[in-house]
Design a protein around this motif. Structure first.
Motif, PDB file in Angstrom:
ATOM      1  N   MET A 116       0.793  -0.920  -0.060  1.00 17.50           N
ATOM      2  CA  MET A 116       0.070  -0.022   0.032  1.00 17.50           C
ATOM      3  C   MET A 116       0.908   1.209   0.017  1.00 17.50           C
ATOM      4  O   MET A 116       1.917   1.021   0.448  1.00 17.50           O
ATOM      5  CB  MET A 116      -0.842  -0.004   1.104  1.00 17.50           C
ATOM      6  CG  MET A 116      -1.874  -1.225   1.337  1.00 17.50           C
ATOM      7  SD  MET A 116      -3.086  -0.742   2.891  1.00 17.50           S
ATOM      8  CE  MET A 116      -4.471  -1.699   2.017  1.00 17.50           C
ATOM      9  N   ASP A 117       0.337   2.469  -0.435  1.00 16.45           N
ATOM     10  CA  ASP A 117       1.245   3.315  -0.793  1.00 16.45           C
ATOM     11  C   ASP A 117       1.274   4.275   0.811  1.00 16.45           C
ATOM     12  O   ASP A 117       2.346   4.739   0.970  1.00 16.45           O
ATOM     13  CB  ASP A 117       0.496   4.496  -1.611  1.00 16.45           C
ATOM     14  CG  ASP A 117      -0.866   4.895  -1.340  1.00 16.45           C
ATOM     15  OD1 ASP A 117      -1.306   4.422  -0.505  1.00 16.45           O
ATOM     16  OD2 ASP A 117      -1.343   6.239  -1.597  1.00 16.45           O
ATOM     17  N   ASP A 118       0.307   4.001   1.682  1.00 17.12           N
ATOM     18  CA  ASP A 118       0.395   4.661   2.836  1.00 17.12           C
ATOM     19  C   ASP A 118      -0.381   4.056   3.988  1.00 17.12           C
ATOM     20  O   ASP A 118      -1.764   3.412   3.360  1.00 17.12           O
ATOM     21  CB  ASP A 118       0.138   6.122   2.935  1.00 17.12           C
ATOM     22  CG  ASP A 118       0.704   7.003   4.211  1.00 17.12           C
ATOM     23  OD1 ASP A 118       1.189   6.269   5.010  1.00 17.12           O
ATOM     24  OD2 ASP A 118       0.985   8.090   4.034  1.00 17.12           O
ATOM     25  N   PHE A 119      -0.517   4.007   5.247  1.00 18.29           N
ATOM     26  CA  PHE A 119      -1.283   3.407   5.982  1.00 18.29           C
ATOM     27  C   PHE A 119      -2.537   4.436   6.499  1.00 18.29           C
ATOM     28  O   PHE A 119      -3.677   3.734   6.897  1.00 18.29           O
ATOM     29  CB  PHE A 119      -0.585   3.005   7.406  1.00 18.29           C
ATOM     30  CG  PHE A 119       0.051   4.189   8.139  1.00 18.29           C
ATOM     31  CD1 PHE A 119       1.084   4.734   8.023  1.00 18.29           C
ATOM     32  CD2 PHE A 119      -0.896   4.558   9.156  1.00 18.29           C
ATOM     33  CE1 PHE A 119       1.702   5.889   8.508  1.00 18.29           C
ATOM     34  CE2 PHE A 119      -0.252   5.851  10.021  1.00 18.29           C
ATOM     35  CZ  PHE A 119       0.856   6.092   9.581  1.00 18.29           C
ATOM     36  N   LEU A 120      -2.619   5.511   5.952  1.00 16.71           N
ATOM     37  CA  LEU A 120      -3.571   6.393   6.350  1.00 16.71           C
ATOM     38  C   LEU A 120      -4.386   6.839   5.036  1.00 16.71           C
ATOM     39  O   LEU A 120      -3.658   7.090   4.060  1.00 16.71           O
ATOM     40  CB  LEU A 120      -3.231   7.686   7.098  1.00 16.71           C
ATOM     41  CG  LEU A 120      -2.851   7.835   8.555  1.00 16.71           C
ATOM     42  CD1 LEU A 120      -2.127   8.928   8.947  1.00 16.71           C
ATOM     43  CD2 LEU A 120      -3.836   7.455   9.524  1.00 16.71           C
ATOM     44  N   ARG A 137      -4.592  12.424   6.451  1.00 18.76           N
ATOM     45  CA  ARG A 137      -3.123  12.842   6.432  1.00 18.76           C
ATOM     46  C   ARG A 137      -2.756  14.304   6.871  1.00 18.76           C
ATOM     47  O   ARG A 137      -3.469  15.176   6.368  1.00 18.76           O
ATOM     48  CB  ARG A 137      -2.365  12.795   4.937  1.00 18.76           C
ATOM     49  CG  ARG A 137      -2.462  11.170   4.687  1.00 18.76           C
ATOM     50  CD  ARG A 137      -1.826  10.770   3.249  1.00 18.76           C
ATOM     51  NE  ARG A 137      -2.149   9.384   3.047  1.00 18.76           N
ATOM     52  CZ  ARG A 137      -1.895   9.173   1.766  1.00 18.76           C
ATOM     53  NH1 ARG A 137      -1.695   9.538   0.804  1.00 18.76           N
ATOM     54  NH2 ARG A 137      -2.277   7.808   1.491  1.00 18.76           N
TER      55      ARG A 137
END
Length: 162
Positions: free
Chosen positions: A65-69, A74
């Motif tokens: 995934m690109d980010d967890f949020l 963000r």
């Protein structure tokens, strides 16, 4: 005092030391139990010893995934923000002196702006003045967490009611 009796004491001491040495050569009860247990366990191998370890189970690769949020949660980093501001409704007293707007004389209901390492005060009438007696450390100590981010300075002013 006679010295002749000294030989008798030496013989008695020798007998005591001989008895102690003899007792030390005889195994104690704990040592006898340990020797019996050691003889009983001699030649035994613990379970699983010498058996090859099982092969690791294959696993599915993790989803990248690109980010967890999600994007709406963000927070921009400090280098992405042009500045910060907070309301200060009570009079601002610095070095024992109440700060007043240099143009209209207002002394309360300030917006305190922190941008590029400088602090600026903005009165309700929209006048701005640079304040050198306050630094960004003071601002960070007195400001709370940010409740919103805005794309423009005017959006932020509207959000704070100015």
């Amino acid at each position: 005092m006679k010295r002749a009796g000294r030989g008798h004491e030496v013989e008695e001491d020798a007998r005591v030391f001989h008895r102690i040495r003899r007792q030390a050569k005889e195994p104690t009860e704990a040592l006898s139990q340990f020797a019996a247990l050691h003889a009983q366990l001699q030649g035994q191998v613990p379970p699983g010893f010498g058996v090859p370890a099982p092969a690791p189970e294959p696993f599915a690769p993790a989803v990248v995934m690109d980010d967890f949020l999600p994007p709406e949660l963000r927070v921009p980093s400090h280098d992405q923000v042009g500045g910060k501001m907070m309301p200060w409704s009570q009079p601002l007293v610095l070095d024992g002196e109440m700060v007043a707007c240099t143009e209209c004389g207002a002394y309360r209901d300030w917006l305190i702006l922190s941008t590029r390492g400088e602090i600026w005060l903005r009165c309700r009438a929209g006048h701005q003045q640079h304040e050198t007696r306050i630094d960004t450390a003071w601002y960070n100590r007195h400001s709370g967490p940010a409740d919103a981010t805005h794309a423009t300075f005017e959006d932020c002013l509207r959000h704070l009611g100015h």
